[in-house]
Scaffold this active site. Structure first.
Site, PDB file in Angstrom:
ATOM      1  N   LYS A 111       0.821  -1.218   0.000  1.00 57.05           N
ATOM      2  CA  LYS A 111       0.000   0.000   0.000  1.00 57.05           C
ATOM      3  C   LYS A 111       0.846   1.254   0.000  1.00 57.05           C
ATOM      4  O   LYS A 111       0.486   2.254  -0.622  1.00 57.05           O
ATOM      5  CB  LYS A 111      -0.969  -0.006   1.181  1.00 57.05           C
ATOM      6  CG  LYS A 111      -2.048  -1.046   0.997  1.00 57.05           C
ATOM      7  CD  LYS A 111      -3.382  -0.615   1.525  1.00 57.05           C
ATOM      8  CE  LYS A 111      -4.459  -1.535   0.989  1.00 57.05           C
ATOM      9  NZ  LYS A 111      -5.484  -1.869   1.935  1.00 57.05           N
ATOM     10  N   LYS A 192      -4.278 -10.833  -7.084  1.00 52.00           N
ATOM     11  CA  LYS A 192      -5.523 -11.258  -6.430  1.00 52.00           C
ATOM     12  C   LYS A 192      -6.680 -10.366  -6.879  1.00 52.00           C
ATOM     13  O   LYS A 192      -6.457  -9.187  -7.206  1.00 52.00           O
ATOM     14  CB  LYS A 192      -5.370 -11.283  -4.909  1.00 52.00           C
ATOM     15  CG  LYS A 192      -5.222  -9.944  -4.286  1.00 52.00           C
ATOM     16  CD  LYS A 192      -5.292 -10.043  -2.778  1.00 52.00           C
ATOM     17  CE  LYS A 192      -5.504  -8.636  -2.297  1.00 52.00           C
ATOM     18  NZ  LYS A 192      -4.824  -8.075  -1.278  1.00 52.00           N
ATOM     19  N   LYS A 195     -10.948  -4.678  -5.696  1.00 54.05           N
ATOM     20  CA  LYS A 195     -11.942  -3.714  -6.170  1.00 54.05           C
ATOM     21  C   LYS A 195     -11.361  -2.841  -7.277  1.00 54.05           C
ATOM     22  O   LYS A 195     -12.074  -2.278  -8.077  1.00 54.05           O
ATOM     23  CB  LYS A 195     -12.429  -2.858  -5.004  1.00 54.05           C
ATOM     24  CG  LYS A 195     -13.408  -3.629  -4.116  1.00 54.05           C
ATOM     25  CD  LYS A 195     -13.422  -3.152  -2.677  1.00 54.05           C
ATOM     26  CE  LYS A 195     -14.171  -4.152  -1.817  1.00 54.05           C
ATOM     27  NZ  LYS A 195     -13.941  -4.023  -0.398  1.00 54.05           N
TER      28      LYS A 195
HETATM   29  P1  TYM Z   1     -10.744  -6.246   2.845  1.00 51.47           P
HETATM   30  O1  TYM Z   1     -11.832  -5.248   2.925  1.00 51.47           O
HETATM   31  O2  TYM Z   1      -9.589  -5.949   1.943  1.00 51.47           O
HETATM   32  O3  TYM Z   1     -11.308  -7.647   2.392  1.00 51.47           O
HETATM   33  C1  TYM Z   1     -12.393  -8.242   3.082  1.00 51.47           C
HETATM   34  C2  TYM Z   1     -12.229  -9.746   3.164  1.00 51.47           C
HETATM   35  O4  TYM Z   1     -12.159 -10.325   1.851  1.00 51.47           O
HETATM   36  C3  TYM Z   1     -10.968 -11.095   1.712  1.00 51.47           C
HETATM   37  N1  TYM Z   1     -10.476 -10.963   0.340  1.00 51.47           N
HETATM   38  C4  TYM Z   1     -10.221 -12.004  -0.445  1.00 51.47           C
HETATM   39  N2  TYM Z   1     -10.327 -13.327  -0.241  1.00 51.47           N
HETATM   40  C5  TYM Z   1     -10.008 -14.153  -1.283  1.00 51.47           C
HETATM   41  N3  TYM Z   1      -9.588 -13.693  -2.486  1.00 51.47           N
HETATM   42  C6  TYM Z   1      -9.459 -12.365  -2.731  1.00 51.47           C
HETATM   43  N4  TYM Z   1      -9.067 -11.931  -3.918  1.00 51.47           N
HETATM   44  C7  TYM Z   1      -9.785 -11.458  -1.679  1.00 51.47           C
HETATM   45  N5  TYM Z   1      -9.801 -10.099  -1.589  1.00 51.47           N
HETATM   46  C8  TYM Z   1     -10.221  -9.813  -0.325  1.00 51.47           C
HETATM   47  C9  TYM Z   1      -9.988 -10.468   2.721  1.00 51.47           C
HETATM   48  O5  TYM Z   1      -8.958 -11.353   3.061  1.00 51.47           O
HETATM   49  C10 TYM Z   1     -10.920 -10.153   3.868  1.00 51.47           C
HETATM   50  O6  TYM Z   1     -11.157 -11.307   4.649  1.00 51.47           O
HETATM   51  N6  TYM Z   1      -8.231  -5.364   7.071  1.00 51.47           N
HETATM   52  C11 TYM Z   1      -9.358  -6.080   6.508  1.00 51.47           C
HETATM   53  C12 TYM Z   1     -10.674  -5.714   7.178  1.00 51.47           C
HETATM   54  C13 TYM Z   1     -10.646  -5.843   8.650  1.00 51.47           C
HETATM   55  C14 TYM Z   1     -10.687  -7.054   9.408  1.00 51.47           C
HETATM   56  C15 TYM Z   1     -10.623  -6.641  10.765  1.00 51.47           C
HETATM   57  C16 TYM Z   1     -10.773  -8.393   9.055  1.00 51.47           C
HETATM   58  C17 TYM Z   1     -10.563  -4.815   9.538  1.00 51.47           C
HETATM   59  N7  TYM Z   1     -10.559  -5.286  10.799  1.00 51.47           N
HETATM   60  C18 TYM Z   1     -10.623  -7.601  11.806  1.00 51.47           C
HETATM   61  C19 TYM Z   1     -10.772  -9.331  10.091  1.00 51.47           C
HETATM   62  C20 TYM Z   1     -10.698  -8.920  11.430  1.00 51.47           C
HETATM   63  C21 TYM Z   1      -9.466  -5.755   5.038  1.00 51.47           C
HETATM   64  O7  TYM Z   1      -8.989  -4.738   4.585  1.00 51.47           O
HETATM   65  O8  TYM Z   1     -10.206  -6.618   4.305  1.00 51.47           O
END
Ligand code: TYM
Length: 348
Positions: A111, A192, A195
């Site tokens: 990032k 991966k 969005k």
């Molecule tokens: P975020 O918003 O990037 O993604 C949300 C969830 O989707 C999963 N994910 C994927 N899984 C498989 N293949 C992909 N291409 C893919 N893209 C995204 C992510 O692994 C995630 O599970 N920091 C976290 C949000 C968060 C969080 C937390 C999660 C904040 N606090 C506490 C767990 C516990 C995030 O940015 O996810």
């Protein structure tokens, strides 16, 4: 019944990676565990965003949760910033977090590289907030995709360290990962699905949009690549990947086909899955037929999602109520843990 917490940043419509990596397991877990699912709005503001769009994105993420099948009677669904204890616990955990640990996080490196002109402390401190999210609810398990695993490991390290220094307080949380833990971009299967890239399928995409996106998916005309990739999707057998690492082109095809089979196995009914599995095994698979069939399987899987989402979106009062109730329920657990932490640290 163990405690579970997870979250998603409200940065736009959810994609298939979010669903297969996280939400699909959230839905299963809600029937057997004490689950907390939040919208991580404080995490969403660590990279450039438009304040005037944030409220809408938060509400849309809650709508997506509900349309996907999360049930507010079973799961506590809430918005992270509505529970200010998250930020406060983050500050306290920051006092035991080594800066070097934060700097070696893969997502921090990616990032800060991606947003060179927005390289603020928020991106560095991001995993401390995530640890606070998890530990505030004393969660034991965190259903996430592969890219968040390192952050969950840090939360576990911080739990251990806190327990050592201030007395037993937190369980040591672990990530729950599934076969959909790393869904790749269709057009660029070495990245991966996200969005921001073009080859992502939105959960609300129409069947036509899904079919159009699948047309651009990377495939292969090598029967052995197809067979190996299908096997890899079936059982994540690493040995089959090694055979293709010498040729970047074939490796890319391998990743593309494996990704399509991973998606197929996650969304299709058994007969459809077996049909294409057999074709890959026999060397008779034609992508001109497979792609429309996979597009249909995805569109069918999310037909109920699209329907429910439209109905839910028209009832804004109901949505407000779910969000307000979630904040009340989450606050009860959060206040209890924060007070305990403050006492143990000598602040109360
Ligand atoms: P975020 O918003 O990037 O993604 C949300 C969830 O989707 C999963 N994910 C994927 N899984 C498989 N293949 C992909 N291409 C893919 N893209 C995204 C992510 O692994 C995630 O599970 N920091 C976290 C949000 C968060 C969080 C937390 C999660 C904040 N606090 C506490 C767990 C516990 C995030 O940015 O996810």
């Amino acid at each position: 019944m163990s405690r579970i917490l997870s979250g998603i940043r409200p940065t736009g419509t959810l994609h298939l990676g979010n669903y297969l990596g996280a939400i699909q397991q959230w839905i299963e877990l809600q029937t057997k565990h004490d689950v907390f699912y939040m919208v991580a709005d404080l995490h969403a503001i660590t990279t450039p965003y438009k304040p005037e769009e944030l409220q809408n994105n938060i509400r849309n993420t809650v709508l997506d949760y509900l349309a996907a099948g999360l049930d507010p009677e079973k799961a506590t669904i809430f918005v992270q910033s509505h529970v200010p204890e998250h930020s406060e616990l983050m500050w306290l955990l920051g006092t035991i977090t080594p800066v070097g640990e934060l700097q070696r996080m893969v997502q921090f490196k990616e990032k800060s590289e991606q947003h060179k002109d927005f390289n603020q402390a928020g991106i560095l401190n991001y995993p401390i907030l995530m640890a606070a999210d998890i530990l505030l609810y004393k969660a034991m398990s965190v259903p996430v995709g592969d890219d968040q695993n390192q952050h969950v490991e840090l939360a576990r390290d911080l739990a251990k360290k806190f327990n050592r220094e201030y007395g037993q307080t937190f369980p040591e949380p672990k990530a729950i990962l599934t076969s959909g833990k790393r869904i790749m971009d269709l057009a660029d299967p070495e990245q991966k699905m996200s969005k921001s890239l073009g080859g992502g399928i939105g959960l609300n995409d129409s069947p036509e949009e899904i079919a159009k996106k699948l047309k651009k998916a990377v495939t292969s005309s090598e029967p052995k690549v197809i067979r190996d990739a299908m096997h890899a999707a079936q059982n994540s057998h690493r040995a089959t990947i090694d055979a293709w690492t010498g040729d970047p082109n074939l490796l890319k095809q391998f990743h593309g086909v494996r990704n399509l089979f991973t998606i197929l196995f996650a969304v299709a009914d058994r007969d459809t899955a077996v049909k294409w599995q057999t074709a890959a095994e026999d060397g008779t698979l034609k992508f001109s037929e497979f792609k429309p069939a996979l597009a249909k399987a995805i569109a069918d899987h999310f037909a109920l999602f699209r329907e429910r989402r439209e109905v839910l979106a028209s009832d804004t009062a109901h949505l407000d109520e779910i969000i307000a109730d979630g904040a009340v329920k989450a606050s009860i657990a959060a206040k209890q843990t924060l007070t305990e932490v403050q006492q143990k640290m000598g602040l109360r």
